[in-house]
Structures are given as structure tokens and as C-alpha cells.
Design a protein around this motif. Structure first.
Motif, PDB file in Angstrom:
ATOM      1  N   VAL A 170       0.861  -1.186   0.000  1.00 32.35           N
ATOM      2  CA  VAL A 170       0.000   0.000   0.000  1.00 32.35           C
ATOM      3  C   VAL A 170       0.895   1.233   0.000  1.00 32.35           C
ATOM      4  O   VAL A 170       1.716   1.421   0.900  1.00 32.35           O
ATOM      5  CB  VAL A 170      -0.918   0.006   1.245  1.00 32.35           C
ATOM      6  N   PRO A 171       0.781   2.097  -1.010  1.00 36.16           N
ATOM      7  CA  PRO A 171       1.676   3.251  -1.072  1.00 36.16           C
ATOM      8  C   PRO A 171       1.323   4.299  -0.030  1.00 36.16           C
ATOM      9  O   PRO A 171       0.178   4.428   0.392  1.00 36.16           O
ATOM     10  CB  PRO A 171       1.450   3.784  -2.496  1.00 36.16           C
ATOM     11  N   LYS A 172       2.341   5.019   0.407  1.00 35.97           N
ATOM     12  CA  LYS A 172       2.166   6.134   1.324  1.00 35.97           C
ATOM     13  C   LYS A 172       2.558   7.421   0.608  1.00 35.97           C
ATOM     14  O   LYS A 172       3.684   7.545   0.124  1.00 35.97           O
ATOM     15  CB  LYS A 172       3.027   5.941   2.578  1.00 35.97           C
ATOM     16  N   ASP A 173       1.614   8.371   0.531  1.00 35.15           N
ATOM     17  CA  ASP A 173       1.842   9.636  -0.157  1.00 35.15           C
ATOM     18  C   ASP A 173       2.229   9.411  -1.622  1.00 35.15           C
ATOM     19  O   ASP A 173       3.066  10.135  -2.191  1.00 35.15           O
ATOM     20  CB  ASP A 173       2.948  10.455   0.539  1.00 35.15           C
ATOM     21  N   GLY A 174       1.634   8.370  -2.222  1.00 35.24           N
ATOM     22  CA  GLY A 174       1.915   8.103  -3.624  1.00 35.24           C
ATOM     23  C   GLY A 174       3.264   7.468  -3.885  1.00 35.24           C
ATOM     24  O   GLY A 174       3.680   7.310  -5.029  1.00 35.24           O
ATOM     25  N   ARG A 175       3.989   7.069  -2.864  1.00 37.19           N
ATOM     26  CA  ARG A 175       5.316   6.493  -3.028  1.00 37.19           C
ATOM     27  C   ARG A 175       5.386   5.132  -2.335  1.00 37.19           C
ATOM     28  O   ARG A 175       4.551   4.797  -1.515  1.00 37.19           O
ATOM     29  CB  ARG A 175       6.395   7.424  -2.442  1.00 37.19           C
ATOM     30  N   PHE A 176       6.398   4.392  -2.700  1.00 37.09           N
ATOM     31  CA  PHE A 176       6.678   3.135  -2.032  1.00 37.09           C
ATOM     32  C   PHE A 176       7.949   3.331  -1.215  1.00 37.09           C
ATOM     33  O   PHE A 176       9.059   3.156  -1.727  1.00 37.09           O
ATOM     34  CB  PHE A 176       6.886   1.996  -3.050  1.00 37.09           C
ATOM     35  N   PRO A 177       7.836   3.716   0.048  1.00 40.93           N
ATOM     36  CA  PRO A 177       9.032   4.041   0.826  1.00 40.93           C
ATOM     37  C   PRO A 177       9.925   2.825   1.033  1.00 40.93           C
ATOM     38  O   PRO A 177       9.446   1.730   1.338  1.00 40.93           O
ATOM     39  CB  PRO A 177       8.461   4.535   2.152  1.00 40.93           C
ATOM     40  N   ASN A 178      11.209   3.024   0.847  1.00 44.74           N
ATOM     41  CA  ASN A 178      12.252   2.026   1.105  1.00 44.74           C
ATOM     42  C   ASN A 178      12.213   0.827   0.153  1.00 44.74           C
ATOM     43  O   ASN A 178      13.077  -0.019   0.216  1.00 44.74           O
ATOM     44  CB  ASN A 178      12.168   1.508   2.546  1.00 44.74           C
ATOM     45  N   GLN A 179      11.196   0.738  -0.716  1.00 43.90           N
ATOM     46  CA  GLN A 179      11.056  -0.397  -1.640  1.00 43.90           C
ATOM     47  C   GLN A 179      11.136  -1.725  -0.887  1.00 43.90           C
ATOM     48  O   GLN A 179      11.767  -2.692  -1.329  1.00 43.90           O
ATOM     49  CB  GLN A 179      12.123  -0.327  -2.735  1.00 43.90           C
ATOM     50  N   GLN A 180      10.506  -1.775   0.252  1.00 45.81           N
ATOM     51  CA  GLN A 180      10.528  -2.959   1.112  1.00 45.81           C
ATOM     52  C   GLN A 180       9.486  -3.963   0.638  1.00 45.81           C
ATOM     53  O   GLN A 180       8.352  -3.597   0.336  1.00 45.81           O
ATOM     54  CB  GLN A 180      10.262  -2.537   2.555  1.00 45.81           C
ATOM     55  N   LEU A 181       9.841  -5.231   0.576  1.00 47.38           N
ATOM     56  CA  LEU A 181       8.948  -6.260   0.049  1.00 47.38           C
ATOM     57  C   LEU A 181       7.963  -6.721   1.110  1.00 47.38           C
ATOM     58  O   LEU A 181       8.308  -6.869   2.280  1.00 47.38           O
ATOM     59  CB  LEU A 181       9.760  -7.453  -0.452  1.00 47.38           C
ATOM     60  N   VAL A 182       6.732  -6.983   0.664  1.00 50.18           N
ATOM     61  CA  VAL A 182       5.660  -7.486   1.532  1.00 50.18           C
ATOM     62  C   VAL A 182       5.315  -8.896   1.063  1.00 50.18           C
ATOM     63  O   VAL A 182       5.088  -9.124  -0.129  1.00 50.18           O
ATOM     64  CB  VAL A 182       4.418  -6.578   1.480  1.00 50.18           C
ATOM     65  N   TRP A 183       5.222  -9.827   2.013  1.00 52.34           N
ATOM     66  CA  TRP A 183       5.047 -11.239   1.686  1.00 52.34           C
ATOM     67  C   TRP A 183       3.637 -11.713   2.009  1.00 52.34           C
ATOM     68  O   TRP A 183       2.977 -11.201   2.905  1.00 52.34           O
ATOM     69  CB  TRP A 183       6.058 -12.083   2.451  1.00 52.34           C
ATOM     70  N   ASP A 184       3.197 -12.719   1.272  1.00 55.79           N
ATOM     71  CA  ASP A 184       1.883 -13.322   1.478  1.00 55.79           C
ATOM     72  C   ASP A 184       2.011 -14.406   2.551  1.00 55.79           C
ATOM     73  O   ASP A 184       2.524 -15.487   2.291  1.00 55.79           O
ATOM     74  CB  ASP A 184       1.374 -13.915   0.165  1.00 55.79           C
ATOM     75  N   GLU A 185       1.535 -14.122   3.753  1.00 50.87           N
ATOM     76  CA  GLU A 185       1.694 -15.069   4.856  1.00 50.87           C
ATOM     77  C   GLU A 185       0.864 -16.325   4.661  1.00 50.87           C
ATOM     78  O   GLU A 185       1.183 -17.370   5.232  1.00 50.87           O
ATOM     79  CB  GLU A 185       1.336 -14.383   6.181  1.00 50.87           C
ATOM     80  N   GLU A 186      -0.202 -16.273   3.876  1.00 54.88           N
ATOM     81  CA  GLU A 186      -1.015 -17.458   3.637  1.00 54.88           C
ATOM     82  C   GLU A 186      -0.263 -18.509   2.828  1.00 54.88           C
ATOM     83  O   GLU A 186      -0.575 -19.699   2.904  1.00 54.88           O
ATOM     84  CB  GLU A 186      -2.309 -17.076   2.916  1.00 54.88           C
ATOM     85  N   HIS A 187       0.713 -18.092   2.044  1.00 51.62           N
ATOM     86  CA  HIS A 187       1.512 -19.013   1.246  1.00 51.62           C
ATOM     87  C   HIS A 187       2.926 -19.139   1.794  1.00 51.62           C
ATOM     88  O   HIS A 187       3.835 -19.553   1.079  1.00 51.62           O
ATOM     89  CB  HIS A 187       1.567 -18.546  -0.210  1.00 51.62           C
ATOM     90  N   SER A 188       3.112 -18.778   3.031  1.00 50.92           N
ATOM     91  CA  SER A 188       4.433 -18.835   3.655  1.00 50.92           C
ATOM     92  C   SER A 188       4.413 -19.776   4.846  1.00 50.92           C
ATOM     93  O   SER A 188       3.361 -20.223   5.287  1.00 50.92           O
ATOM     94  CB  SER A 188       4.870 -17.431   4.102  1.00 50.92           C
ATOM     95  N   LEU A 189       5.600 -20.082   5.362  1.00 50.89           N
ATOM     96  CA  LEU A 189       5.738 -20.955   6.519  1.00 50.89           C
ATOM     97  C   LEU A 189       6.418 -20.189   7.638  1.00 50.89           C
ATOM     98  O   LEU A 189       7.470 -19.583   7.442  1.00 50.89           O
ATOM     99  CB  LEU A 189       6.557 -22.200   6.152  1.00 50.89           C
ATOM    100  N   LEU A 190       5.795 -20.199   8.810  1.00 51.93           N
ATOM    101  CA  LEU A 190       6.341 -19.534   9.988  1.00 51.93           C
ATOM    102  C   LEU A 190       6.324 -20.510  11.145  1.00 51.93           C
ATOM    103  O   LEU A 190       5.276 -21.066  11.480  1.00 51.93           O
ATOM    104  CB  LEU A 190       5.523 -18.287  10.333  1.00 51.93           C
ATOM    105  N   ASN A 191       7.473 -20.708  11.756  1.00 48.64           N
ATOM    106  CA  ASN A 191       7.573 -21.605  12.893  1.00 48.64           C
ATOM    107  C   ASN A 191       8.380 -20.900  13.984  1.00 48.64           C
ATOM    108  O   ASN A 191       9.603 -20.753  13.879  1.00 48.64           O
ATOM    109  CB  ASN A 191       8.253 -22.922  12.497  1.00 48.64           C
ATOM    110  N   ALA A 192       7.683 -20.427  15.018  1.00 51.59           N
ATOM    111  CA  ALA A 192       8.304 -19.738  16.147  1.00 51.59           C
ATOM    112  C   ALA A 192       9.013 -18.456  15.714  1.00 51.59           C
ATOM    113  O   ALA A 192       9.987 -18.036  16.333  1.00 51.59           O
ATOM    114  CB  ALA A 192       9.278 -20.648  16.886  1.00 51.59           C
TER     115      ALA A 192
END
Length: 218
Positions: A91-113
Motif C-alpha cells: 500500500v503506497p504512502k503519499d503516492g510512493r513506495f518508501p524504502n522499496q521494502q517487500l511485503v510477503w503473502d503469509e497465507e503461502h508462507s511458513l512460519l515456525n516460532a
């Protein structure tokens, strides 16, 4: 006596000697039975081994990320681990993508502790970690195609630090893909945050990117 040298008759049989008996032929029936049983057992073990490997390969190729997460929980793997996959639109802030930081889809990811805020992994326990990232670019740019793993220390006002980085290049005259990959073993603190930043998120192939870590030592 008949001289067989000048006749076609067969010689007469030699009469048996008095008191002589032919020794019985040795019997190999127990040995044959033993070898037959061993061969049958070997065939059964071979068939069972192939069947077991076939089922294991089917499970490995058909396991979804959600099933993999449940398997990891069921196996009581206590060491922190994460595998983030498939990018989401930021989601852009002020029309920009600050820091070009990647956002991941947690539904298709694996998280353990390991805690995740969608774009950042938060280390739960200090120790030695193996971290990695693979980012695929599908379009060229006038600037370098770069990715980097950045770190933010807990409870400190210091600037974020880039701890790993990698590059790749594309020919602007034709359609192609290039993947920037990196990995390393780094000692992390409790509460330390890690995230991935790239040159431009609009240049990425969003289904061919991944980011993860796992603890290998206290």
C-alpha cells in the motif's frame, strides 16, 4: 570273454562286488528351502522399499505451504524457522513506495516460532541463523538491479544496516529474467528485525521471490 574290438556288441555289465553298496547321494533339500525363503524375503523388502519411497515423493510434491506448516508444527520442530513466499502489493504512502521494502503473502508462507509483520521477520531467540533471499527481476532498469537484506536492532535508534546484498543484470533489448540470490550465516539478537529491500518493486516477478531463515545454533 567277448572281444569288442572286432564286434559291434556292447560289453557285458560288470557284476557287483560282494559286500559293496553305493553311497547315497547327498540331499540338498534344506539348503534349497533356506535359499528360497531368503529370496522371497529380499523381494518383499525391495518391493516395500520402492512403495515407501513412492509414497514419500508423492507427499513431498503435493504438499502445499499450509500443509507444510502443519507438518512442521506436528513434528515439534522447536527451532525458529521461516520461509516467506509470493509478494503482495504494498500500500503506497503519499503516492510512493518508501524504502522499496517487500511485503510477503503469509497465507503461502511458513512460519515456525518466528513473528512476521508482513514485510519484516522478528527474531524470537538469539543465536546463529542461516538467512537467504531470492529475488527475480523481469524488467530492466537504468539503475542496478539490486536486492539487500536489512537489519534493525531492537530498542536502538541506530539506522538500519544492510547486512547482505546481491545484484543481477538484464539485457534491455529483449525480454528475460534474472535472479539475485544471497545467503549467509549471521548471529542475531532477540527482537532483531530483518527485511528485504530492492531497487524497484515494479520490476519484480512477484511469484518467483522468497525470503527465509532458520536457527542452526544457540
Amino acid at each position: 570273454m567277448i572281444n569288442t574290438f572286432h564286434t559291434s556288441y556292447n560289453p557285458p555289465p560288470v557284476p557287483p562286488r560282494a559286500g559293496y553298496t553305493r553311497p547315497p547321494l547327498p540331499s540338498n533339500t534344506p539348503l534349497v528351502k533356506f535359499l528360497s525363503v531368503m529370496l522371497l524375503l529380499l523381494m518383499m523388502l525391495t518391493f516395500g522399499g520402492f512403495l515407501y519411497l513412492f509414497q514419500k515423493l508423492n507427499v513431498a510434491t503435493s504438499t502445499s505451504p499450509q500443509q507444510a506448516a502443519r507438518i512442521a508444527e506436528a513434528s515439534h520442530y522447536k527451532r525458529p524457522a521461516a520461509h516467506m513466499y509470493r509478494l503482495k502489493e504494498r500500500v503506497p504512502k503519499d503516492g510512493r513506495f518508501p524504502n522499496q521494502q517487500l511485503v510477503w503473502d503469509e497465507e503461502h508462507s511458513l512460519l515456525n516460532a518466528v513473528r512476521s509483520t508482513g514485510d519484516t521477520l522478528i527474531i524470537p531467540h538469539p543465536g546463529l541463523y542461516f538467512i537467504y533471499s531470492h529475488v527475480t527481476f523481469s524488467r530492466s532498469s537504468s539503475s542496478s538491479l539490486k536486492q539487500g537484506i536489512w537489519s534493525k536492532l531492537p530498542n536502538k535508534d541506530n539506522d538500519d544496516v544492510e547486512i547482505l546484498k546481491s545484484y543481477c543484470s538484464l539485457n534491455p533489448s529483449k525480454e528475460d529474467l534474472c535472479t539475485a540470490s544471497l545467503s549467509g550465516v549471521i548471529r542475531l539478537q532477540e527482537g532483531q528485525q530483518l527485511y528485504v529491500k530492492v531497487t524497484n518493486t515494479s520490476l519484480l516477478n512477484k511469484n518467483s521471490c522468497s525470503f527465509g531463515l532458520f536457527k542452526i545454533q544457540e
